[in-house]
Motif scaffolding. Structure first.
Motif, PDB file in Angstrom:
ATOM      1  N   ALA A 182       0.793  -1.294  -0.063  1.00 41.07           N
ATOM      2  CA  ALA A 182      -0.035   0.164   0.002  1.00 41.07           C
ATOM      3  C   ALA A 182       1.037   1.263  -0.048  1.00 41.07           C
ATOM      4  N   GLY A 183       0.723   2.047  -1.092  1.00 45.17           N
ATOM      5  CA  GLY A 183       1.435   3.230  -1.250  1.00 45.17           C
ATOM      6  C   GLY A 183       1.037   4.283  -0.224  1.00 45.17           C
ATOM      7  N   PRO A 184       1.844   5.224   0.415  1.00 43.99           N
ATOM      8  CA  PRO A 184       1.381   6.096   1.536  1.00 43.99           C
ATOM      9  C   PRO A 184       0.450   6.770   1.039  1.00 43.99           C
ATOM     10  N   GLN A 185       0.310   7.286  -0.067  1.00 47.10           N
ATOM     11  CA  GLN A 185      -0.619   8.333  -0.492  1.00 47.10           C
ATOM     12  C   GLN A 185      -2.103   7.731  -0.606  1.00 47.10           C
ATOM     13  N   LYS A 186      -2.173   6.546  -0.374  1.00 45.86           N
ATOM     14  CA  LYS A 186      -3.577   5.698  -0.153  1.00 45.86           C
ATOM     15  C   LYS A 186      -4.039   5.390   1.259  1.00 45.86           C
ATOM     16  N   VAL A 187      -2.850   5.275   2.090  1.00 41.86           N
ATOM     17  CA  VAL A 187      -3.168   4.852   3.531  1.00 41.86           C
ATOM     18  C   VAL A 187      -3.789   5.928   4.528  1.00 41.86           C
ATOM     19  N   VAL A 188      -4.961   5.696   4.973  1.00 38.76           N
ATOM     20  CA  VAL A 188      -5.689   6.647   5.975  1.00 38.76           C
ATOM     21  C   VAL A 188      -5.644   6.235   7.202  1.00 38.76           C
ATOM     22  N   VAL A 189      -5.270   6.834   8.315  1.00 40.33           N
ATOM     23  CA  VAL A 189      -5.344   6.419   9.654  1.00 40.33           C
ATOM     24  C   VAL A 189      -6.928   6.611  10.069  1.00 40.33           C
ATOM     25  N   LEU A 190      -7.829   5.864  10.362  1.00 38.87           N
ATOM     26  CA  LEU A 190      -9.097   6.233  10.582  1.00 38.87           C
ATOM     27  C   LEU A 190      -9.626   5.646  11.863  1.00 38.87           C
ATOM     28  N   ALA A 191      -9.578   6.100  12.920  1.00 34.48           N
ATOM     29  CA  ALA A 191      -9.916   5.833  14.243  1.00 34.48           C
ATOM     30  C   ALA A 191     -11.336   5.297  14.335  1.00 34.48           C
TER      31      ALA A 191
END
Length: 388
Positions: A182-191
């Motif tokens: 997973a490239g960093p541009q599409k990883v989202v931290v969603l708590a």
């Protein structure tokens, strides 16, 4: 964020959520998916959930269309591995539902339901997003660990790379999906958020006493509460070894509960629905979860929202800025350290009260479903608009 911002549904309006289990099956992922589904539906989205059951069915549940495909669940019942084996109809149902959706949202890349939905999204030409809740789960079985590595390295990697967004609950899981490509541009931290009306502190001592009576728990003993699947990853063995004559242990969760029955000072209640678990948070004195590879799992958030002091494993990612460590007792993952932290918390009323207040305050400040939904819908829209 204003109420107006969440008042009207935005594109994409039709959302397909896919999860291997769904309520009333008990589990953290199931609770998150149900909360997302019902809250998105309340905001005006057309939400369908694709999941498993003993029998196929389609029905409206809380404003959400829930499509259940028949599956065999023997792995969970026999070896404690939650992996339903679906009917061959799964792919056809997934394709049909994907075609009527604007976006397909898969929860966790480990399951047959996720793989089928990923393929269905591709066949239907619909954008795919993925929520990854965990990394590789520790297990005593070498075979189970090998299967996990095989699945994540093949189908999991394909789903992660195919998804337009990959939502993760913390930086630990973010590093895991990065390792899958997973490239960093599409990883989202969603708590994940917490229902803070359901998970609240006890109003007074009379409420605590009443709840203990309802659950057949002793009124004159300090109680440490464990909530989680009865597997090594969650640390049930450590929690059991940590108990002493100074407190009793209350155990809630699915698994081999029969092996725990009859142990002195241990009260085994089995798997319970969320409302009953919330009552136990209010009835007990401290929450204990010696898990591994998890930072703020949902049950820890629920315990904190309930104003319960928390004893859990000292994972490095708890050191992130903004975490009030007075709310948590972070200890090494061994029985001696866990037991000492529980006894210290129970023995000192000032420490216990301070942890309780800090837990509740942190939960109110950080575990918001409104913020979760705002960020989720923003990335839904971006993923859908970027679709060819």
């Amino acid at each position: 964020m204003t109420d107006e911002l969440l008042a009207a549904p935005a594109f994409p309006g039709r959302i397909l959520l896919v999860c291997h289990y769904y309520a009333p099956h008990v589990g953290g992922i199931e609770s998150v998916v149900q909360a997302e589904a019902q809250r998105l539906a309340a905001l005006g989205h057309d939400v369908t959930v694709l999941t498993s059951a003993d029998r196929s069915s389609v029905r409206d549940e809380g404003g959400v269309r829930v499509v259940r495909v028949r599956a065999w669940n023997g792995f969970e019942h026999r070896v404690g591995v939650p992996f339903p084996v679906f009917s061959p109809r799964l792919l056809a149902v997934a394709v049909r539902l994907a075609r009527r959706a604007d976006i397909v949202h898969v929860h966790d890349c480990f399951y047959l339901s996720s793989w089928s939905a990923g393929l269905a999204a591709r066949l239907a030409g619909r954008p795919l997003v993925l929520s990854q809740h965990v990394a590789v789960v520790e297990h005593t079985s070498i075979l189970v660990r090998a299967i996990q590595n095989l699945v994540y390295g093949t189908m999991g990697r394909l789903l992660v790379r195919r998804a337009r967004r990959v939502f993760v609950i913390n930086e630990y899981v973010a590093r895991f999906v990065a390792g899958l490509g997973a490239g960093p541009q599409k990883v989202v931290v969603l708590a994940n958020g917490v229902d803070q009306e359901r998970y609240r502190p006890a109003g007074d001592e009379a409420e605590r006493e009443l709840l203990r009576k309802e659950h057949n728990l002793p009124l004159d003993r300090p109680l440490a509460l464990f909530v989680g699947r009865l597997v090594p990853k969650k640390g049930i063995d450590i929690a059991l070894a940590a108990r002493t004559g100074e407190f009793d242990l209350v155990v809630v969760g699915s698994g081999d509960a029969a092996a725990l029955s009859g142990l002195p000072g241990v009260h085994v209640l089995g798997a319970l629905q969320p409302d009953r678990v919330a009552e136990l948070f209010r009835a007990c004195d401290v929450f204990v979860l010696p898990t591994t590879g998890e930072v703020f799992p949902l049950v820890v958030k629920e315990a904190m929202s309930s104003g319960l002091p928390v004893v859990t494993t000292d994972e490095p990612d708890y050191r992130a800025p903004g975490i009030e460590h007075a709310a948590l007792a972070l200890v090494p993952r061994d029985a001696a350290a866990v037991g000492a932290a529980i006894r210290r918390t129970i023995a000192d009323e000032q420490v216990r009260n301070r942890m309780s207040e800090c837990s509740r305050a942190y939960a109110q400040a950080h575990f918001s479903w409104s913020e979760h939904l705002e960020l989720l819908r923003e990335h839904y829209r971006a993923a859908a608009e970027s679709s060819p």
